[in-house]
Write a protein that holds these residues in place. Structure first.
Motif, PDB file in Angstrom:
ATOM      1  N   UNK A 104       0.844  -1.187   0.000  1.00  0.00           N
ATOM      2  CA  UNK A 104       0.000   0.000   0.000  1.00  0.00           C
ATOM      3  C   UNK A 104       0.881   1.240   0.000  1.00  0.00           C
ATOM      4  N   UNK A 105       0.401   2.282  -0.691  1.00  0.00           N
ATOM      5  CA  UNK A 105       1.156   3.517  -0.822  1.00  0.00           C
ATOM      6  C   UNK A 105       0.924   4.399   0.397  1.00  0.00           C
ATOM      7  N   UNK A 106       1.998   4.894   0.989  1.00  0.00           N
ATOM      8  CA  UNK A 106       1.882   5.829   2.108  1.00  0.00           C
ATOM      9  C   UNK A 106       1.715   7.239   1.541  1.00  0.00           C
ATOM     10  N   UNK A 107       0.492   7.782   1.580  1.00  0.00           N
ATOM     11  CA  UNK A 107       0.234   9.114   1.020  1.00  0.00           C
ATOM     12  C   UNK A 107      -0.831   9.813   1.850  1.00  0.00           C
ATOM     13  N   UNK A 108      -0.850  11.150   1.836  1.00  0.00           N
ATOM     14  CA  UNK A 108      -1.900  11.868   2.568  1.00  0.00           C
ATOM     15  C   UNK A 108      -3.278  11.589   1.973  1.00  0.00           C
ATOM     16  N   UNK A 132       7.424  15.219  -0.217  1.00  0.00           N
ATOM     17  CA  UNK A 132       8.539  14.734  -1.033  1.00  0.00           C
ATOM     18  C   UNK A 132       8.685  13.212  -0.949  1.00  0.00           C
ATOM     19  N   UNK A 133       8.263  12.641   0.190  1.00  0.00           N
ATOM     20  CA  UNK A 133       8.386  11.188   0.345  1.00  0.00           C
ATOM     21  C   UNK A 133       7.201  10.446  -0.267  1.00  0.00           C
ATOM     22  N   UNK A 134       6.211  11.193  -0.761  1.00  0.00           N
ATOM     23  CA  UNK A 134       5.021  10.566  -1.348  1.00  0.00           C
ATOM     24  C   UNK A 134       5.262  10.326  -2.837  1.00  0.00           C
ATOM     25  N   UNK A 135       5.327   9.078  -3.275  1.00  0.00           N
ATOM     26  CA  UNK A 135       5.629   8.797  -4.678  1.00  0.00           C
ATOM     27  C   UNK A 135       4.397   8.859  -5.585  1.00  0.00           C
ATOM     28  N   UNK A 136       3.229   9.247  -5.055  1.00  0.00           N
ATOM     29  CA  UNK A 136       2.008   9.253  -5.866  1.00  0.00           C
ATOM     30  C   UNK A 136       2.039  10.400  -6.860  1.00  0.00           C
ATOM     31  N   UNK A 137       1.979  10.061  -8.134  1.00  0.00           N
ATOM     32  CA  UNK A 137       1.851  11.061  -9.190  1.00  0.00           C
ATOM     33  C   UNK A 137       0.462  11.022  -9.814  1.00  0.00           C
ATOM     34  N   UNK A 138      -0.224   9.908  -9.623  1.00  0.00           N
ATOM     35  CA  UNK A 138      -1.523   9.702 -10.252  1.00  0.00           C
ATOM     36  C   UNK A 138      -2.604   9.636  -9.188  1.00  0.00           C
ATOM     37  N   UNK A 139      -3.853   9.693  -9.651  1.00  0.00           N
ATOM     38  CA  UNK A 139      -5.010   9.454  -8.795  1.00  0.00           C
ATOM     39  C   UNK A 139      -5.983   8.586  -9.563  1.00  0.00           C
ATOM     40  N   UNK A 140      -6.542   7.595  -8.880  1.00  0.00           N
ATOM     41  CA  UNK A 140      -7.549   6.729  -9.477  1.00  0.00           C
ATOM     42  C   UNK A 140      -8.924   7.187  -8.993  1.00  0.00           C
ATOM     43  N   UNK A 191       3.104   5.276  -9.838  1.00  0.00           N
ATOM     44  CA  UNK A 191       3.225   4.814 -11.216  1.00  0.00           C
ATOM     45  C   UNK A 191       3.360   3.301 -11.302  1.00  0.00           C
ATOM     46  N   UNK A 192       3.644   2.669 -10.149  1.00  0.00           N
ATOM     47  CA  UNK A 192       3.705   1.203 -10.147  1.00  0.00           C
ATOM     48  C   UNK A 192       2.350   0.575  -9.831  1.00  0.00           C
ATOM     49  N   UNK A 193       1.325   1.431  -9.605  1.00  0.00           N
ATOM     50  CA  UNK A 193      -0.015   0.919  -9.363  1.00  0.00           C
ATOM     51  C   UNK A 193      -0.408   0.801  -7.925  1.00  0.00           C
ATOM     52  N   UNK A 194       0.500   1.134  -6.976  1.00  0.00           N
ATOM     53  CA  UNK A 194       0.135   1.069  -5.563  1.00  0.00           C
ATOM     54  C   UNK A 194      -0.815   2.219  -5.240  1.00  0.00           C
ATOM     55  N   UNK A 195      -1.872   1.915  -4.456  1.00  0.00           N
ATOM     56  CA  UNK A 195      -2.848   2.928  -4.079  1.00  0.00           C
ATOM     57  C   UNK A 195      -2.648   3.342  -2.629  1.00  0.00           C
TER      58      UNK A 195
END
Length: 605
Positions: A104-108, A132-140, A191-195
């Motif tokens: 799972x992606x650690x993101x706000x 900066x530590x959040x690798x999320x570039x996309x949103x589903x 970008x690797x698909x982790x949400x």
């Protein structure tokens, strides 16, 4: 890790079509140019949406895919990256990082900031803090229709960078079916698909609340106990409207407060919490399922009368006289049941009071209708209630105008357009002091709206006297007018000593633009090799010239053969083919129009 060193290696690592993607993104014309661009642009920001492909990042030399290690969730792995220096002997820079395999992606968590809805399009927007530590570039984007069923992923979006707010923004809009509820939430995605952490769900309704029909007329009826409100049936059914809201105010324009919330089936309400003899205003509004109120859908006003209530008369009535008028003033009533005031007048020494004012809201009144300064008048004021009741008279005051005599202004002026002229009629308020009244008429071009002009101010407002000598009748025909223009008129009355009254009311009239008629008495004659066409001069206002048309026998279409000015009444048509029979018509022309064609005349040549 290193950057791909050949086009073949780039295609093998990333995608067989990657060079074509670079061509399209950068506007290049060949794969060779795309390869040269790839070699010279190593930054992720240089390569647009291609950086969303992890394999492209591997080919770019900035990403490593560890596919040879399998570990359970919760395992912490440590990786070391060393930057190999180009200069032999320099010590490599090392970067050590740890990662815990969570799946799972650690993101706000995204926060909804705005949405809009109509019967065809919905829009929703979220944002989340930059990290900066959040690798999320996309949103589903996940969606559910109709408030039931499961959510389905419908779109992957690239988050926008809002530098001003230092946040990433997720925006989504789509066309939808009308009158349907839709639920949406957004999930940050790598970008690797982790949400990551999903947002809260936003419910949108594809409905135009402003188009909801209004109910029929609403009424307020007074009863012994209060006001009974009644209205027609509203909507048969609307799943997006939850209730009716009844509001009340003593000011029809503002100050409405909620009186009660009613069911959609209710068609009446009994309001008993009222002050007597106060005018109340009511309005109905729809309450949507969003807990928002629509515009008013029905209005009514009413008074709960208490006829036993004593109306206090006005106090402290005062009078001030001048050469032209008598001014009255009094104290404003403090009682809420008072709706206004009425002013009464009588001659001194008489008791036949006459009402000289309309219903007044203000506490001042100016009486400018007195023309004979030899009389003294007395005045009194009554308080008026909302129930129609009036108080006793106030204290009585006296006044008279300073001038000894002044005729009364004419009344009832009427204007009518007749055959391109203006017919003016009026009525005279004859008095015993005026034996032989006469009148002056003043005219101005345009619509003069001022209702307070003295005789001395007429010229300043564009008025000029129409008559050379005073008019003894109560009607007049103004022939000096132009069709299509607007005129304003006012009238004064003269006594036998030449004293002039104040001006009457000002009335305006717009003369219609009459039809433009063709010339009359068309004639043709032949002289030598020319045909002479003649006609009578047109005396219609605004005619600037004439047009001449010709056709030959057997041909129904006219052609224009000439134009002349308004001072010319003939035209010579030369160079015609002999042995031909010709027909002619003439039209009149002004600045904007051309008349119909005259009577056709013919002649052989």
């Amino acid at each position: 890790m290193k950057k791909a060193e050949s086009p073949e290696e780039l295609k093998k690592i990333s995608n067989s079509e990657v060079l074509k993607f670079i061509m399209a993104l950068q506007g290049l014309s060949s794969e060779n140019e795309a390869w040269e661009y790839f070699k010279t642009h190593s930054k992720q920001s240089d390569n647009g949406l291609l950086v969303l492909n992890p394999d492209f990042l591997v080919a770019l030399g900035v990403c490593f895919k560890d596919t040879g290690y399998k570990a359970a969730k919760g395992t912490t792995l440590k990786y070391q990256v060393s930057y190999v220096p180009k200069t032999v002997g320099n010590k490599p820079n090392e970067l050590v990082s740890e990662i815990t395999l969570t799946g799972k992606l650690a993101s706000p968590k995204p926060k909804a900031i705005r949405f809009s809805e109509s019967d065809s399009i919905v829009n929703v927007e979220w944002n989340l803090p930059k990290d900066e530590s959040n690798p999320a570039l996309l949103a589903t984007i996940y969606k559910r229709e109709g408030n039931y069923g499961t959510f389905e992923p419908i779109k992957k979006l690239l988050m926008a960078n809002n530098e001003k707010l230092d946040k990433n923004t997720i925006s989504y809009s789509e066309k939808v079916k009308p009158n349907t509820q839709y639920d949406y939430y957004a999930v940050p995605t790598s970008i690797t698909g982790l949400e990551g952490t999903p947002s809260d769900t936003i419910s949108l309704i594809s409905h135009q609340f402003g188009t909801i029909p209004k109910v029929v007329a609403m009424s307020a009826k007074d009863t012994l106990s209060g006001l009974y409100l009644e209205w027609g049936k509203g909507l048969e059914s609307d799943k997006f409207i939850s209730a009716l809201v009844l509001e009340r105010s003593t000011d029809p324009k503002s100050g409405y407060a909620i009186l009660d919330t009613l069911s959609m089936q209710q068609q009446s309400y009994f309001d008993t919490n009222l002050l007597p003899n106060v005018l109340y205003h009511y309005q109905l509004r729809y309450l949507s399922i969003r807990q928002t109120l629509t515009d008013q859908i029905a209005t009514a006003s009413g008074i709960h009368a208490d006829e036993s209530l004593f109306m206090e008369p006005p106090v402290n009535l005062k009078a001030a006289s001048s050469d032209d008028e008598i001014s009255l003033s009094w104290n404003k009533s403090i009682f809420p049941e008072v709706s206004g005031y009425y002013v009464y007048r009588s001659k001194s020494g008489q008791d036949n009071w006459e009402l000289v004012s309309n219903h007044l809201k203000d506490t001042v009144f100016k009486d400018a209708t007195i023309q004979n300064g030899r009389n003294t008048y007395k005045y009194a004021v009554k308080t008026a209630g909302f129930n129609g009741a009036q108080s006793d008279f106030s204290n009585i005051v006296f006044g008279n105008i300073g001038s000894t005599y002044k005729p009364m202004a004419p009344i009832g002026m009427q204007l009518a357009p007749i055959n391109g002229r203006v017919n003016i009629s009026w009525r005279s308020l004859d008095t015993d002091d005026i034996a032989n009244p006469s009148f002056n008429i003043y005219k101005a071009i345009g619509n003069i709206l001022s209702a307070d002009i003295s005789v001395k101010q007429l010229a300043l407002n564009g008025f000029q006297k129409v008559n050379e000598t005073p008019i003894t009748n109560t009607s007049f025909e103004d022939i000096n007018v132009v069709q299509g223009k607007t005129y304003s008129y006012t009238i004064t009355m003269l006594d036998d000593q030449g004293n002039e009254s104040p001006v009457s009311n000002i009335e305006s009239i717009s003369l219609p633009m009459g039809p433009l008629g063709p010339p009359a008495n068309i004639g043709v004659r032949k002289i030598n090799n020319e045909i002479i066409i003649s006609w009578d001069k047109s005396y219609q206002q605004g005619v600037t010239g004439y047009a001449i048309y010709r056709r030959s026998k057997g041909n129904d279409a006219y052609e224009k053969v000439g134009n002349v000015n308004a001072q010319t009444q003939e035209f010579k048509d030369a160079g015609l083919q002999k042995g031909t029979y010709f027909y002619y018509v003439v039209t009149a022309i002004d600045r904007f129009r051309e008349s119909s064609k005259s009577i056709e005349v013919g002649i052989g040549h």
